[in-house]
Motif scaffolding. Structure first.
Motif, mmCIF file in Angstrom:
data_model
loop_
_atom_site.group_PDB
_atom_site.id
_atom_site.type_symbol
_atom_site.label_atom_id
_atom_site.label_comp_id
_atom_site.label_asym_id
_atom_site.label_seq_id
_atom_site.Cartn_x
_atom_site.Cartn_y
_atom_site.Cartn_z
ATOM 1 N N ILE A 228 -5.071 -24.135 19.100
ATOM 2 C CA ILE A 228 -6.176 -24.299 20.044
ATOM 3 C C ILE A 228 -6.195 -25.983 20.257
ATOM 4 C CG2 ILE A 228 -8.667 -24.356 20.424
ATOM 5 C CD1 ILE A 228 -9.040 -22.056 18.249
ATOM 6 N N LEU A 229 -6.307 -26.176 21.507
ATOM 7 C CA LEU A 229 -6.202 -27.481 22.178
ATOM 8 C C LEU A 229 -7.831 -27.609 22.899
ATOM 9 C CD1 LEU A 229 -2.964 -27.639 24.123
ATOM 10 C CD2 LEU A 229 -3.153 -28.172 21.445
ATOM 11 N N LEU A 230 -8.272 -28.874 22.894
ATOM 12 C CA LEU A 230 -9.528 -29.083 23.603
ATOM 13 C C LEU A 230 -9.537 -30.273 24.446
ATOM 14 C CD1 LEU A 230 -11.791 -29.487 20.283
ATOM 15 C CD2 LEU A 230 -11.142 -27.420 21.595
ATOM 16 N N SER A 231 -10.054 -30.054 25.598
ATOM 17 C CA SER A 231 -9.970 -31.140 26.736
ATOM 18 C C SER A 231 -11.132 -31.398 27.313
ATOM 19 C CB SER A 231 -8.868 -30.505 27.692
ATOM 20 O OG SER A 231 -8.679 -31.482 28.635
ATOM 21 N N PRO A 232 -11.878 -32.394 27.377
ATOM 22 C CA PRO A 232 -13.135 -32.951 28.012
ATOM 23 C C PRO A 232 -13.143 -32.466 29.245
ATOM 24 C CG PRO A 232 -12.626 -34.766 26.651
ATOM 25 C CD PRO A 232 -11.065 -33.850 26.660
ATOM 26 N N ALA A 233 -14.062 -31.910 30.021
ATOM 27 C CA ALA A 233 -13.852 -31.469 31.456
ATOM 28 C C ALA A 233 -15.293 -31.927 32.060
ATOM 29 C CB ALA A 233 -13.721 -29.914 31.480
ATOM 30 N N LYS A 234 -15.092 -32.034 33.576
ATOM 31 C CA LYS A 234 -16.110 -32.414 34.224
ATOM 32 C C LYS A 234 -16.283 -31.624 35.376
ATOM 33 C CE LYS A 234 -18.438 -36.589 35.277
ATOM 34 N NZ LYS A 234 -19.820 -36.479 34.421
ATOM 35 N N SER A 235 -17.527 -30.864 35.788
ATOM 36 C CA SER A 235 -17.586 -30.220 36.936
ATOM 37 C C SER A 235 -17.363 -31.059 38.166
ATOM 38 C CB SER A 235 -18.798 -29.479 37.179
ATOM 39 O OG SER A 235 -19.847 -30.259 37.720
ATOM 40 N N TYR A 236 -16.710 -30.586 39.315
ATOM 41 C CA TYR A 236 -16.574 -31.572 40.576
ATOM 42 C C TYR A 236 -16.473 -30.748 41.732
ATOM 43 C CZ TYR A 236 -12.020 -29.247 39.919
ATOM 44 O OH TYR A 236 -11.053 -28.583 39.848
ATOM 45 N N TYR A 237 -17.036 -31.261 42.875
ATOM 46 C CA TYR A 237 -16.967 -30.531 43.901
ATOM 47 C C TYR A 237 -15.614 -30.597 44.728
ATOM 48 C CZ TYR A 237 -18.473 -28.388 48.356
ATOM 49 O OH TYR A 237 -18.606 -27.625 49.429
ATOM 50 N N SER A 238 -14.741 -29.248 44.743
ATOM 51 C CA SER A 238 -13.522 -29.309 45.377
ATOM 52 C C SER A 238 -13.657 -29.110 46.755
ATOM 53 C CB SER A 238 -12.504 -28.595 44.507
ATOM 54 O OG SER A 238 -13.162 -27.239 44.550
ATOM 55 N N GLY A 239 -14.741 -28.802 47.157
ATOM 56 C CA GLY A 239 -14.739 -28.343 48.567
ATOM 57 C C GLY A 239 -14.637 -27.019 48.878
ATOM 58 N N LYS A 240 -15.003 -26.289 49.984
ATOM 59 C CA LYS A 240 -14.635 -24.856 50.365
ATOM 60 C C LYS A 240 -13.018 -24.992 50.662
ATOM 61 C CE LYS A 240 -19.006 -23.266 52.089
ATOM 62 N NZ LYS A 240 -19.821 -22.505 53.003
ATOM 63 N N ILE A 241 -12.428 -23.823 50.263
ATOM 64 C CA ILE A 241 -11.041 -23.695 50.200
ATOM 65 C C ILE A 241 -10.715 -22.648 51.322
ATOM 66 C CG2 ILE A 241 -10.452 -24.426 47.800
ATOM 67 C CD1 ILE A 241 -9.942 -21.443 47.086
ATOM 68 N N LYS A 242 -9.417 -22.818 51.610
ATOM 69 C CA LYS A 242 -8.802 -21.853 52.720
ATOM 70 C C LYS A 242 -8.018 -20.752 51.890
ATOM 71 C CE LYS A 242 -9.382 -24.572 56.945
ATOM 72 N NZ LYS A 242 -8.494 -25.072 57.926
ATOM 73 N N VAL A 243 -7.971 -19.494 51.973
ATOM 74 C CA VAL A 243 -7.091 -18.861 51.335
ATOM 75 C C VAL A 243 -6.108 -17.705 52.339
ATOM 76 C CG1 VAL A 243 -8.669 -18.587 49.302
ATOM 77 C CG2 VAL A 243 -8.754 -16.947 50.928
ATOM 78 N N GLN A 244 -4.885 -17.279 51.774
ATOM 79 C CA GLN A 244 -4.142 -16.368 52.446
ATOM 80 C C GLN A 244 -4.223 -15.107 51.741
ATOM 81 O OE1 GLN A 244 -0.016 -17.493 52.316
ATOM 82 N NE2 GLN A 244 0.185 -17.425 54.540
ATOM 83 N N ILE A 245 -4.210 -13.933 52.464
ATOM 84 C CA ILE A 245 -4.337 -12.681 51.730
ATOM 85 C C ILE A 245 -2.591 -12.492 51.794
ATOM 86 C CG2 ILE A 245 -4.865 -10.306 52.172
ATOM 87 C CD1 ILE A 245 -7.360 -11.096 53.361
ATOM 88 N N ALA A 246 -2.198 -11.954 50.623
ATOM 89 C CA ALA A 246 -0.915 -11.575 50.178
ATOM 90 C C ALA A 246 -0.357 -10.268 50.881
ATOM 91 C CB ALA A 246 -0.623 -11.426 48.696
ATOM 92 N N ASP A 247 0.505 -10.346 51.767
ATOM 93 C CA ASP A 247 1.038 -9.119 52.164
ATOM 94 C C ASP A 247 2.643 -9.012 52.002
ATOM 95 O OD1 ASP A 247 2.269 -11.136 54.101
ATOM 96 O OD2 ASP A 247 1.404 -10.332 55.817
ATOM 97 N N TYR A 248 3.025 -9.716 51.039
ATOM 98 C CA TYR A 248 4.603 -9.567 50.839
ATOM 99 C C TYR A 248 4.585 -9.961 49.256
ATOM 100 C CZ TYR A 248 9.243 -9.994 49.692
ATOM 101 O OH TYR A 248 10.692 -9.575 49.315
ATOM 102 N N TYR A 249 4.080 -10.797 48.833
ATOM 103 C CA TYR A 249 4.408 -11.294 47.430
ATOM 104 C C TYR A 249 3.058 -10.591 46.519
ATOM 105 C CZ TYR A 249 8.040 -14.460 48.556
ATOM 106 O OH TYR A 249 9.123 -14.859 48.899
ATOM 107 N N SER A 250 3.414 -10.346 45.246
ATOM 108 C CA SER A 250 2.483 -9.742 44.133
ATOM 109 C C SER A 250 2.438 -10.612 43.004
ATOM 110 C CB SER A 250 2.829 -8.287 43.845
ATOM 111 O OG SER A 250 3.056 -7.311 45.204
ATOM 112 N N ARG A 251 1.457 -10.562 42.462
ATOM 113 C CA ARG A 251 0.968 -11.214 41.214
ATOM 114 C C ARG A 251 1.293 -10.214 40.005
ATOM 115 N NH1 ARG A 251 -3.133 -10.456 37.703
ATOM 116 N NH2 ARG A 251 -3.553 -12.199 36.533
ATOM 117 N N ALA A 252 1.021 -8.868 40.027
ATOM 118 C CA ALA A 252 1.057 -7.899 39.213
ATOM 119 C C ALA A 252 1.496 -6.526 39.602
ATOM 120 C CB ALA A 252 -0.377 -7.844 38.501
ATOM 121 N N ALA A 253 2.091 -5.763 38.637
ATOM 122 C CA ALA A 253 2.771 -4.630 39.053
ATOM 123 C C ALA A 253 1.691 -3.613 38.249
ATOM 124 C CB ALA A 253 3.935 -4.426 38.347
#
Lengths: 356, 356
Positions: free
Chosen positions: B164-189
């Motif tokens: 187990i590792l521990l890492s201090p974290a801080k919330s940040y506003y990354s802004g809204k993001i743009k995404v692409q819907i996968a129509d060829y590649y897959s994450r899981a079978a």
């Protein structure tokens, strides 16, 4: 080949070789390694100097990407020693190109031919005593690359380690195996990483294979996402002989472009066998088994060359293959032809062998 | 909890803490770690003693299974400090149970609650100064397990390291993001390891994500094997708001059973929102985007809690979501409700928080 890279290779030899304590007669595949290994680090966008140094542990930050995100690829290949002491590689260009294809799919840097093939040749020259003569003896070669950058951030590493390990190998007769056709678990996704020699593909198979073994089978024959087509057997490609025709599935993004697979296809055609590269339906194989036209199934890969299958289970039924004489088995004829070629005991009409 | 295990915990403290040199105001997620880590080795069929010791590199044989076959799993969780200095975990039982589910799927040993949750609590007690007060501050917790047995043999390891590792974290506003819907590649079978937090799932995403980024998008929304249903966004679960109803896909062997996902579902229902857990079709989301009824899309996960999406690409078209006011955004209302609960600034009607 870039001679500068090879001229700058850093060689550090072991003080005392362990070769005299190595039992070449009783070798467990992949378990023990030679005196030295080759390493090369990637950092700041470029590959560094090649090093050949004593085989030794790798030390990484516990947050290294390879531990958390599986960014790792490998290859498997072999070297053979002829009676005149010449040492030969088998189609190293195929492994080199596939390694770089895997690298791209895993968002890792590609590596140049000098570092991969040139570095390998230098390593084997240092370890030439570890390559034993005689059909059945070989030196198994394991190039691999791991992501070494620290940080538990799910994005590609910017630092990598390329490494080659060598392990003396001996062919052994493991007997024919029983397999189970996958009808629930999968090895690879459409659009996934199945065609890459990616580390994560292998651990994904461990649990379904364990379940198959608990049910009395040695391995799983993997199917496509609809479980209707036969694709790979364990970690090998798979061939089916119906009457006198050999069938194997075309490569795809789910199926590894195996060097043994493509070599056996070429050899089979050279020997005058009928070979068909087309999708192989589960129902067609079951029908052929019932009719008696299914003569053989075998896996094909670098480690065992071929793995004969004696029967397969599909859902609740088990299908036994006919007991074919060794001299009539395509699997053994092809294995024999390929290993003789690899060991320089026959001609090499394909120019597959490369002298070190 | 087995008190013997905790009584036998071996604690070795650093000579000098590095906390005074740590910049808590400028924290990059997952990049730096606290003074100590927890480790536990598995060998000969059993887990050994827990150790808390100075954060230090891991040394492994170059043939260790994790480097070659990706046999590795992890979890992600957080701890929070209340103004009165009490430290709280959020639903650690969920991460513990999921870790063991991942372990089974990867043919790794399960671990007991004492070593996982008990060991974690002891580690955080040692590192309590590293958990900072105030909404937005947290301590990111990274439990993981790797296969350490040497040998390039594609079968499960018999030796493992839990850490187990521990890492201090801080919330940040990354802004809204743009995404692409996968129509060829897959994450899981189907029948694959997508539901496990397996290392290999993450590196499999790196290349398709890089392609999406090169095309101007931040992340990929992953689809099923036929690319007709929306399943995950990057490394997060994904929610869709159509009019005033929230939709998210049911978990499956392709979709991670996210703790943030299930917590947001429960919170949303608690807040009186309509939530539907059902397969989400690509064409339904596109239709809703065209009609203007698609109000929000957001990812949900431990690291960022929620990730608002401003628009998505599908094949050649881009669909912009309406610009919704912060106070009307379900994403932000849910994030606010969840982080306040995690930080003990509101009641915890679900009994999700666990005091250390």
């Amino acid at each position: 080949m870039d001679s500068n890279i090879l001229n700058n290779l850093q060689l550090t030899k072991v003080a005392v070789s362990k070769i005299d304590t190595f039992d070449f007669e009783n070798v467990k595949f992949g378990a023990k390694f030679t005196d030295h290994m080759l390493t090369c680090a990637y950092k700041n966008g470029e590959w560094g100097a090649l090093e050949i140094k004593p085989y030794a542990p790798i030390t990484l930050d516990p947050s290294a990407r390879v531990f958390h995100y599986g960014q790792a690829i490998f290859e498997g290949m072999k070297a053979y020693k002829q009676d005149n002491n010449d040492i030969w590689l088998f189609r190293p260009d195929e492994n080199f190109h596939r390694f770089n294809k895997s690298a791209i799919r895993l968002a890792m840097p590609t590596i140049d031919e000098t570092r991969f093939i040139g570095g390998l040749k230098e390593l084997i020259k240092v370890e030439k005593e570890w390559v034993r003569k005689g059909l059945g003896n070989s030196l198994y070669i394991r190039p691999f690359m791991i992501a070494t950058e620290s940080g538990v951030i799910a994005s590609p590493s910017s630092e990598f380690l390329f490494c080659i390990l060598l392990s003396p190998a001996k062919s052994y007769y493991s007997g024919k195996i029983k397999v189970q056709i996958a009808d629930y678990y999968s090895r690879a996704a459409n659009g996934g990483i199945g065609a890459a020699k990616a580390a994560g593909n292998y651990s994904a198979q461990f649990y379904p294979t364990k379940l198959a073994q608990e049910a009395g089978y040695n391995q799983v024959i993997w199917t496509d996402s609809t479980h209707t087509h036969l694709e790979e057997s364990g970690t090998m490609n798979v061939f089916f002989r119906i009457n006198d025709t050999l069938y194997t599935a075309p490569t795809s993004d789910r199926i590894l472009d195996g060097v043994t697979r493509k070599s056996l296809i070429a050899l089979a055609e050279h020997l005058g066998y009928q070979v068909k590269i087309e999708p192989v339906k589960v129902e067609a194989i079951i029908q052929a088994a019932k009719e008696g036209s299914l003569k053989e199934i075998f896996g094909a890969g670098t480690a065992a060359v071929v793995n004969q299958i004696e029967g397969f289970a599909y859902k609740d039924d088990y299908y036994e293959l006919p007991n074919i004489a060794d001299e009539d088995a395509y699997a053994l004829q092809l294995k024999n032809a390929l290993t003789k070629l690899q060991n320089k005991l026959t001609d090499d009409p394909f120019n597959w062998t490369v002298k070190i």
